[in-house]
Design a protein around this motif. Structure first.
Motif, short mmCIF file in Angstrom:
data_model
loop_
_atom_site.label_atom_id
_atom_site.label_comp_id
_atom_site.label_asym_id
_atom_site.label_seq_id
_atom_site.Cartn_x
_atom_site.Cartn_y
_atom_site.Cartn_z
N ALA A 1 1.25 -1.30 0.32
CA ALA A 1 -0.31 -0.25 0.24
C ALA A 1 0.72 1.17 -0.22
N GLY A 2 2.11 1.19 -0.48
CA GLY A 2 3.12 2.25 -0.25
C GLY A 2 4.10 1.73 0.90
N GLU A 3 5.21 2.73 0.39
CA GLU A 3 6.57 2.86 1.23
C GLU A 3 5.86 3.22 2.34
N GLY A 4 6.84 2.63 3.43
CA GLY A 4 5.88 3.04 5.18
C GLY A 4 4.85 2.08 5.29
N ALA A 5 3.98 1.71 4.60
CA ALA A 5 3.14 1.37 4.86
C ALA A 5 2.70 0.59 6.46
N LYS A 6 1.15 0.40 6.79
CA LYS A 6 1.18 -0.56 7.98
C LYS A 6 0.53 -1.50 7.81
N ASP A 7 0.66 -2.62 8.36
CA ASP A 7 0.06 -3.91 8.03
C ASP A 7 -0.70 -4.17 7.65
N GLU A 8 -1.70 -2.85 8.04
CA GLU A 8 -3.39 -2.89 8.36
C GLU A 8 -3.12 -1.84 7.15
N GLN A 9 -2.95 -1.55 6.51
CA GLN A 9 -3.13 -0.83 5.24
C GLN A 9 -2.85 -1.79 3.75
N ASN A 10 -1.96 -2.33 4.10
CA ASN A 10 -1.30 -3.81 2.98
C ASN A 10 -2.71 -4.35 3.62
N TYR A 11 -2.99 -4.99 4.15
CA TYR A 11 -4.44 -6.09 3.94
C TYR A 11 -5.72 -5.67 4.14
N THR A 12 -5.40 -4.59 4.15
CA THR A 12 -7.36 -3.67 3.38
C THR A 12 -7.09 -3.93 1.80
N LYS A 13 -6.17 -3.17 1.28
CA LYS A 13 -5.64 -3.11 0.20
C LYS A 13 -5.83 -4.32 -1.00
#
Ligand code: IMP
Length: 199
Positions: free
Chosen positions: A89-101
């Protein structure tokens, strides 16, 4: 005592490797403690990135080095997020942002098969032309909503083939027995034994 530098800044991995390698008289050193800066992961495969990290740690410290590279492959997304799992979900993304994407990318999809991949590399020195390379995977499917508080990364949405619940609901012992990293570590120790790296 044999010293090997771990090319990772992750404290959980440092503990896991240290405990396993202590049985073989090996001391694992954190690269951060030896002033090794993180190197850009410019490869396009897990193997390339693991080699880049191990080579950098060996070059700077003069010690043998171990590096790992891992990520999640989703079949419907042709293997994405793959080597970009940490920054999906972008450089420095949090886990939650990655799995939500990822959940959004699979919205309405029934094909949800996926696997974690882990590559471990051992380099005797920075110019080692034959690094030991071990690889293992963990099959499963992507759930429909996050669940569970254990683990990290995509664990809340990854349902291992062996279970009905996400990896984030397994204990670390249960996870280590099944996981891509746990299995790759067993292979690496076996290969290091065969090559006489432990005395
Ligand atoms: P790295 O091996 O620390 O570079 O991991 C790359 C990324 O893959 C992590 O940031 C996670 O997003 C994902 N990943 C790797 N292994 C796991 C796992 O066991 N559970 C959940 N996510 C993982």
């Amino acid at each position: 005592m044999n010293k090997i530098v771990l090319a990772s800044g992750n404290k959980g991995k440092l503990k896991e490797f240290s405990e396993l390698m202590a049985d073989y008289g090996v001391e694992i050193l954190a690269q951060s403690a030896l002033n090794v800066a993180e190197v850009p992961e410019t490869g396009t495969t897990f193997v390339e990135n693991a080699i880049i990290k191990a080579r950098n740690a060996a070059e700077v410290t003069g010690h043998a080095a171990i590096a790992d590279d891992s990520g999640l492959e989703v079949d419907f997304l042709q293997g994405a997020p793959g080597i970009y799992s940490a920054r999906y979900a972008g450089e420095g993304a949090k886990d939650e942002q990655n799995y939500t994407k990822l959940l959004n990318a699979l919205d309405g999809q029934t094909q949800r098969s996926a696997r974690f991949q882990c590559v471990l590399v051992y380099m005797r020195h920075a110019k080692d032309p034959t690094p030991i390379i071990c690889q293992a995977s963990w099959e499963g499917t992507i759930g429909f909503a996050p669940q569970g508080d254990n683990g990290h990364g995509y664990d809340p949405i990854f349902i291992p083939a062996e279970h009905e619940c996400p990896a984030a609901e397994l204990s670390s012992d249960e996870k280590n027995k099944l996981s891509h990293r746990g299995k790759a570590l067993v292979l690496l120790i076996e290969a290091m034994k065969q090559q006489g790296i432990f005395n």
